[in-house]
Design a protein around this motif. Structure first.
Motif, PDB file in Angstrom:
ATOM      1  N   SER A 199       0.887  -1.437   0.291  1.00 25.88           N
ATOM      2  CA  SER A 199      -0.061   0.031  -0.314  1.00 25.88           C
ATOM      3  C   SER A 199       0.520   1.254   0.236  1.00 25.88           C
ATOM      4  O   SER A 199       0.403   2.062  -0.351  1.00 25.88           O
ATOM      5  CB  SER A 199      -0.893   0.043   1.199  1.00 25.88           C
ATOM      6  OG  SER A 199       0.215  -0.445   2.359  1.00 25.88           O
ATOM      7  N   SER A 200       1.976   1.149   0.390  1.00 28.06           N
ATOM      8  CA  SER A 200       3.044   2.769   0.896  1.00 28.06           C
ATOM      9  C   SER A 200       4.798   2.150  -0.976  1.00 28.06           C
ATOM     10  O   SER A 200       4.538   1.189  -0.654  1.00 28.06           O
ATOM     11  CB  SER A 200       3.361   2.359   2.160  1.00 28.06           C
ATOM     12  OG  SER A 200       4.520   1.770   2.136  1.00 28.06           O
TER      13      SER A 200
ATOM     14  N   GLY B  93       6.118  -4.116   2.021  1.00 29.43           N
ATOM     15  CA  GLY B  93       5.518  -4.675   2.481  1.00 29.43           C
ATOM     16  C   GLY B  93       5.291  -3.541   4.179  1.00 29.43           C
ATOM     17  O   GLY B  93       4.309  -4.490   4.537  1.00 29.43           O
ATOM     18  N   TYR B  94       5.437  -2.975   4.661  1.00 26.24           N
ATOM     19  CA  TYR B  94       5.623  -2.223   6.114  1.00 26.24           C
ATOM     20  C   TYR B  94       3.854  -1.564   5.835  1.00 26.24           C
ATOM     21  O   TYR B  94       4.333  -0.572   4.420  1.00 26.24           O
ATOM     22  CB  TYR B  94       6.770  -1.845   6.540  1.00 26.24           C
ATOM     23  CG  TYR B  94       7.759  -2.460   6.775  1.00 26.24           C
ATOM     24  CD1 TYR B  94       7.580  -2.851   8.009  1.00 26.24           C
ATOM     25  CD2 TYR B  94       8.771  -2.187   5.506  1.00 26.24           C
ATOM     26  CE1 TYR B  94       8.840  -3.901   8.346  1.00 26.24           C
ATOM     27  CE2 TYR B  94       9.400  -3.464   6.193  1.00 26.24           C
ATOM     28  CZ  TYR B  94       9.234  -4.266   7.337  1.00 26.24           C
ATOM     29  OH  TYR B  94      10.892  -4.921   8.320  1.00 26.24           O
TER      30      TYR B  94
ATOM     31  N   MET C 177       9.563   3.311   3.825  1.00 25.62           N
ATOM     32  CA  MET C 177      10.018   4.993   4.147  1.00 25.62           C
ATOM     33  C   MET C 177      10.483   4.717   5.537  1.00 25.62           C
ATOM     34  O   MET C 177      11.554   4.684   5.773  1.00 25.62           O
ATOM     35  CB  MET C 177       9.858   6.850   4.032  1.00 25.62           C
ATOM     36  CG  MET C 177      10.887   7.888   4.100  1.00 25.62           C
ATOM     37  SD  MET C 177      12.289   7.261   2.926  1.00 25.62           S
ATOM     38  CE  MET C 177      11.510   7.665   1.333  1.00 25.62           C
ATOM     39  N   ALA C 178       9.405   4.372   6.717  1.00 37.58           N
ATOM     40  CA  ALA C 178       9.360   5.051   7.501  1.00 37.58           C
ATOM     41  C   ALA C 178      10.768   3.082   8.465  1.00 37.58           C
ATOM     42  O   ALA C 178      11.376   3.034   9.429  1.00 37.58           O
ATOM     43  CB  ALA C 178       8.713   4.648   8.456  1.00 37.58           C
ATOM     44  N   ALA C 179      10.029   2.852   7.683  1.00 41.96           N
ATOM     45  CA  ALA C 179      10.691   1.081   7.811  1.00 41.96           C
ATOM     46  C   ALA C 179      12.756   1.492   7.849  1.00 41.96           C
ATOM     47  O   ALA C 179      13.550   0.615   8.275  1.00 41.96           O
ATOM     48  CB  ALA C 179       9.956   0.423   7.451  1.00 41.96           C
ATOM     49  N   CYS C 180      12.692   1.852   6.265  1.00 39.61           N
ATOM     50  CA  CYS C 180      13.871   1.796   6.319  1.00 39.61           C
ATOM     51  C   CYS C 180      14.856   2.496   6.870  1.00 39.61           C
ATOM     52  O   CYS C 180      15.943   2.205   6.878  1.00 39.61           O
ATOM     53  CB  CYS C 180      14.193   3.088   3.944  1.00 39.61           C
ATOM     54  SG  CYS C 180      15.392   2.739   3.601  1.00 39.61           S
ATOM     55  N   GLU C 181      14.176   3.824   7.381  1.00 42.72           N
ATOM     56  CA  GLU C 181      15.087   4.786   7.784  1.00 42.72           C
ATOM     57  C   GLU C 181      15.343   4.044   8.967  1.00 42.72           C
ATOM     58  O   GLU C 181      16.979   4.125   9.607  1.00 42.72           O
ATOM     59  CB  GLU C 181      13.996   5.940   7.917  1.00 42.72           C
ATOM     60  CG  GLU C 181      14.254   7.192   6.875  1.00 42.72           C
ATOM     61  CD  GLU C 181      12.796   8.227   7.493  1.00 42.72           C
ATOM     62  OE1 GLU C 181      12.407   8.411   8.155  1.00 42.72           O
ATOM     63  OE2 GLU C 181      13.101   9.183   6.552  1.00 42.72           O
TER      64      GLU C 181
END
Length: 90
Positions: free
Chosen positions: A38-39, A60-61, A65-69
């Protein structure tokens, strides 16, 4: 979803017969047009020695972007010379 899987499989097969630079370019092109989940998907990139290399695709999060950061912060703590950061993929 079936079309995405078929396209990914075809890119993988085509990539086996092409050079690594061409295969990577095809994969990056594919990812730029096909969002997973979805993102928007995000590349985890490593910039060291004046060159940026995309090392992982984060998807998949709820917020990729937040997960990557979060991942980049952990990697930078462990490998400070590598300078991990996040780049929008699509």
């Amino acid at each position: 979803m079936r079309i995405i899987i078929t396209a990914a499989l075809l890119l993988t097969i085509a990539g086996c017969s092409l050079g690594s630079d061409t295969s990577r370019t095809l994969f990056e092109w594919f990812v730029s047009y096909v969002k997973i989940g979805s993102s928007n998907d995000v590349w985890l990139a490593k910039g060291s020695f004046g060159y940026e290399d995309r090392v992982a695709l984060i998807f998949g999060y709820a917020n990729d972007m937040a997960a990557c950061e979060d991942i980049a912060a952990i990697m930078n703590e462990k490998y400070p010379a590598a300078r991990h950061h996040c780049v929008a993929a699509n």
